[in-house]
Enzyme design. Structure first.
Site: not given
Ligand code: NG1
Length: 398
Positions: A175, A227
């Site tokens: 990101d 997550y």
């Molecule tokens: P989002 O969708 O912004 O929660 C998160 C992680 C990414 C990546 C994606 C899955 C953060 C800031 N972002 O993104 O690095 O792992 O999930 O592909 O932790």
């Protein structure tokens, strides 16, 4: 940004801080086209920056204070000191994203001066479109600019990927890298070992249509634990697979993926690992292969091949990685039913958004199908848009 809008923001800045802003920082959100939940394993991904962005008006200060205001009254004003240890607010507090950037820069560069800032923007929050990283990046660029710090772009991307762990999510570096490094009109292949960004032009007739499911993927709350469990599962699976593949000395996912085809490695995962680690690993190795194939399809302007890879990626995230939910699955099915060439959840999942690929003629039909069959019955307004592959973050005079 329209002159009237910047004028309104300047007025709000003066009302909040009693002084005029000198700089405007912009940091875009992103849609990941393919390659989810593999960046934290050091494997490549393929996102685009989008037209929605965080906007931050800034005036440097002579002391070490950061004074933050937000045009959205739901986010209270916050002041903090740029000391060696910057204490976090409770999980989920908006100021933690600015503090994450500040803490990383102070640790890397030593004492720096503060600033007054007003934050605005239009990235839907908790929608899988990376509003949090955009705020981290905007805050960092504001401090870098105010202090004339010299940090090379790749070094800043890497620094901010680690910086965001301050908020408690053990994410990868996708990101922050796309937010800083995107080029207009392109998708970006991001490799992590070493970090390298390769822009690939998006063919002019391709449309990436995005819908927010209305299910907030709030990574500061329960979703954060779910997550964070995935990187832990991958870390557990890796040494077992690496040993089985004869890679004891270099137990990394990129080394493993270089060792065989996705089919061979998926079979190895199933034979060597217990559930659910076997499924998690199968997602990682097959998703890495799909990113490679998707870059080839994009370069060849092969819409059908790219779309098939997106839909296969969704199935893998749903069945093997178990990060989808019924709402995301419903949006994917609706898009495919309306003629999308492919569709998948984008970002972390557990709610958030879906991205569908279509040609110019079909995109409008997908927008109206989602609006009619999904958004209207749920009272969701403004949840569907066509992504415009946009430029990365930057600083200009206010
Ligand atoms: P989002 O969708 O912004 O929660 C998160 C992680 C990414 C990546 C994606 C899955 C953060 C800031 N972002 O993104 O690095 O792992 O999930 O592909 O932790």
């Amino acid at each position: 940004m329209a002159v009237t809008e910047i004028g309104r923001l300047v007025d709000a800045f003066i009302a909040a801080h009693g002084t005029k802003p000198s700089r405007l920082v912009r940091a875009p959100g992103r849609v990941n086209l393919i390659g989810d939940h593999i960046d934290y394993n050091g494997l490549p991904v393929l996102p685009v920056a989008i037209q929605h962005e965080v906007r931050m008006l800034v005036a440097p200060r002579d002391d070490g204070q950061v004074r933050l205001a937000n045009v959205d009254e739901a986010f209270e004003p916050v002041t903090f000191e740029l000391g060696p240890v910057i204490p976090a607010r409770p999980a989920g507090h908006w100021a933690n994203y600015a503090k994450a950037a500040a803490q990383a820069l102070v640790t890397a560069c030593g004492p720096i001066g503060g600033l007054d800032a007003l934050v605005a923007g239009n990235i839907p929050q908790a929608a899988g479109l990376s509003s949090s990283s955009a705020l981290v990046v905007a805050s960092a660029l504001a401090l870098v600019d105010a202090n004339a710090l010299e940090i090379a772009p790749y070094a800043l991307m890497a620094l901010l990927a680690d910086a965001e762990h301050y908020v408690g999510t053990r994410g990868g570096g996708m990101d922050q890298a796309i937010c800083l490094g995107a080029r207009r009109g392109t998708a970006t292949r991001i490799d992590f070992r070493p970090l390298r960004l390769t822009p690939v032009e998006v063919p002019s007739g391709w449309r990436f249509v995005v819908a927010f499911s209305g299910v907030r993927a709030q990574k500061s709350a329960a979703a954060r634990e779910v997550y964070n469990r995935r990187p832990r599962e991958c870390a557990e699976a890796l040494p077992i697979l690496a040993e089985a593949a004869g890679l004891a000395d270099e137990a990394t996912w990129p080394a493993l993926v270089a060792r065989g085809t996705a089919g061979e490695l998926a079979a190895l995962a199933v034979s060597e690992l217990e559930p659910p680690l076997d499924r998690r690993a199968r997602h990682v190795v097959t998703e890495a292969a799909r990113v490679d194939e998707a870059v080839t399809a994009l370069r060849a302007a092969d819409l059908a091949a790219f779309g098939r890879l997106m839909t296969a990626s969704h199935a893998s995230l749903r069945d093997d990685y178990e990060v989808s939910c019924p709402e995301l699955d419903a949006l994917v099915d609706l898009a495919l039913g309306a003629g999308a060439r492919g569709a998948r959840l984008t970002g972390a999942g557990f709610g958030g958004s879906v991205v569908a690929l279509a040609d110019e003629a079909t995109a409008a039909g997908i927008v109206s199908r989602w609006a009619q069959a999904y958004c209207r019955p749920r009272g969701l307004a403004g949840a569907v848009f066509v992504a415009v592959p946009s430029e990365g973050a930057g600083v200009s005079d206010a």
